[in-house]
Write an enzyme that holds these catalytic residues in place. Sequence first.
Site, short mmCIF file in Angstrom:
data_model
loop_
_atom_site.label_atom_id
_atom_site.label_comp_id
_atom_site.label_asym_id
_atom_site.label_seq_id
_atom_site.Cartn_x
_atom_site.Cartn_y
_atom_site.Cartn_z
CB ALA A 269 -35.65 100.70 -90.74
N GLY B 131 -34.05 104.32 -94.29
CA GLY B 131 -35.43 104.78 -94.21
C GLY B 131 -35.53 106.29 -94.06
#
Length: 705
Positions: A63, A104
């Site tokens: 992320a 992520g």
Amino acid sequence: MSQFTSYEVRDNIAVITLNSPPVNGLGLGLRAAIMDGFDQATADEKVQAIVVASAGKLFCGGADISEFGSDKAMTSPTLPEVCNTLEESAKPIVAALNGMALGGGCELALACDYRIALPAVKIGLPEVNLGILPGAGGTQRMPRLAGAQLALEMITSGKPVGAKKMLAAGVIDRIHEGEGSILDAAVQYAQELLDTNAPVRSCAQMSVDTSELPENFFAEFRKSIARRTRGFYAPERCIQCVEAACELPLHEGLAKEGELFRECMNTSQARAQQHLFFAERAATKIPGVDPKTPLRDVKKVAIIGSGTMGGGIAMNFVNVGIPTVILDLNAEALERGLGVIRTNYEISAKKGRLSEAQVEERMNLLQATTEYSEIGDVDLVIEAVFENMDIKKKVFQTLDEVCKPGAILATNTSTLDVDEIASVTARPQDVIGLHFFSPANVMRLLEIVRGGKTADDALLTTIKMAQAIGKVPVVAGVCWGFIGNRILEPYGREAARLILEGATPAQIDKVLYDFGLAMGLPSMIDLAGIDVGYLTRQGNQEAFYGRDPGYAAICDKLHELGRFGQKTGRGFYIYEGRDKKEDPEVISLAETLAAEQSITRREISDQEVLERTIYMLINEGAQVLEDGIAYRSSDIDTVYCNGYGFPGHRGGPMQYADEIGLDTVVNALNKYRDQLGAYGEEWFKPAPLLEKLAAEGKTFKEFTA
Ligand code: NAD
């Protein structure tokens, strides 16, 4: 097709290539671009399979954490939405892992149907280190693919796992070892899957195999990580997510994960741990110093002094293959020093962390000498002789005579004036402090002390060198104790004083331990050696005893009695083997000393113990900032969390102060200043910067010098 991805179709296979340097951080732009590529591939009837690849060094670093807390992170398509969409794809998707897939990035790969990777790839879910948990399906998909045990280990430790292990666990389906690019191999793999009518493989169709899990599996796992994760909020939520993965269908598990993710995200711990993540990176940027300044080479190193610190420091260099010469006064000292290093390596070998050949390789990189003439060619010297200014000055005079021009001359002093040491050389621009922490081969912190005349390139070279040997560098200015020990001093002073006023060493230890510190102050002093602290105080008598004749009285008394702490079996506590017992004699000593100083003993609340110790770190930290000894408050936090056992979930003393409010700290200091009479007046004045920021309703984080 976008600034974040490229898209192409090779025969019947679409390739979406992530191209968002430096690490393919999954910010809104990249997420939207992946969705666009996916929509295009889905709409194109010719396309039968999809490959997701990367144009960077990493597959994807995760992320974009700079988006955390902003609207962007929650703007559609969110990462969970992207992952869920990929997973529901009717066309099989292959992730081509050319490099690390973290956080992520790992979750994105798990949402694909198949994964092919280069052998050096590592996969990890490090979110727990940021006080959160994988919130885009990682906690639900990883257990389905890897099993509950491995998934739990990965998610609660944050440690990445290599491709081979991931292949064996079933997370990676194929390792590409042959010729040709990973992208070509992934396209070919996708084609093979089509040719063999391989099915799409959604995690929604899978359940976690719990048949082999022992009874009480989760309870036992909780116990096994309890010590390491003490005080941290996120690890328990990670475990709850994996429990949910074992019990619930995917979509329900994902909902549970989302709920727990949001719970973690809203904690002071998440803010603290994310603060530390950015703090470590910020610490290498030095205001006014051009980061493009050409660096000096560090190809060979010398260490002066083969004692506790010298040996540990030397290990850091040979560990990364840098030849290192150790110099000491005589052959016996050298033999002892090298013996300790060898023993350390052999312990690592026994634990399977090093091979015998590696032990020998490292020992062979070490050269021992008593002759300064043998260190004329080194690029960096680190002096680690006794903590005595005269001895250090003599060593530096000699170094100035024998070292080649441009060699960096560093001192490992804990408290002494680096400028005074530099002044005995004709090259103060090459002199710097490199303050390693004990054990120097283990502790991550390296305080770099920038002298008044230290050259920019010498400074930047040592920062880079620190990173090369796996340390976390923080730059400090010259003053007694630099950042870490200077701030420690008033904290230690208050602990000693509290014992005279009526607190017990065990109470102080418990309060600080419960706050999250690795150990409380009396235990720390016993470990470091009461004699060590005594010598340090002697080196700066005026600043301490000049202001307070009862300064550290209990420590000095224990020193006088030869009770040096663990090493003599007695200090604040009595030590018998591994056991430590409270010692009533310490209380009697405190009573006598208190009477001598006319201190009325009383019951001290735990809250008072906490405030008078921790707030002292904060108050002195504010002064260190104001004096320009630290460039930013986060540097102080990096020092404390990496070198002094301050709990990461509090983010360091300054972040803790920002979190509770600077006015809270000021008010408490003023309260004790009033309560403690002359003593309070002497030591409890809030630092001007702390007062100013509190009055303005600001935080330390907002302060820039
Ligand atoms: P130590 O007593 O274990 O080792 C000192 C070594 O230096 C000995 O081997 C001694 O023979 C050698 N030595 C003394 N004078 C010398 C000289 N003139 N030339 C060459 N060698 C000489 O001490 P230590 O604990 O390793 O501390 C060394 C330095 O590191 C001190 O400045 C200390 O303040 C600093 N330091 C210590 C710690 C710690 O926890 N021990 C932590 C950080 C910094």
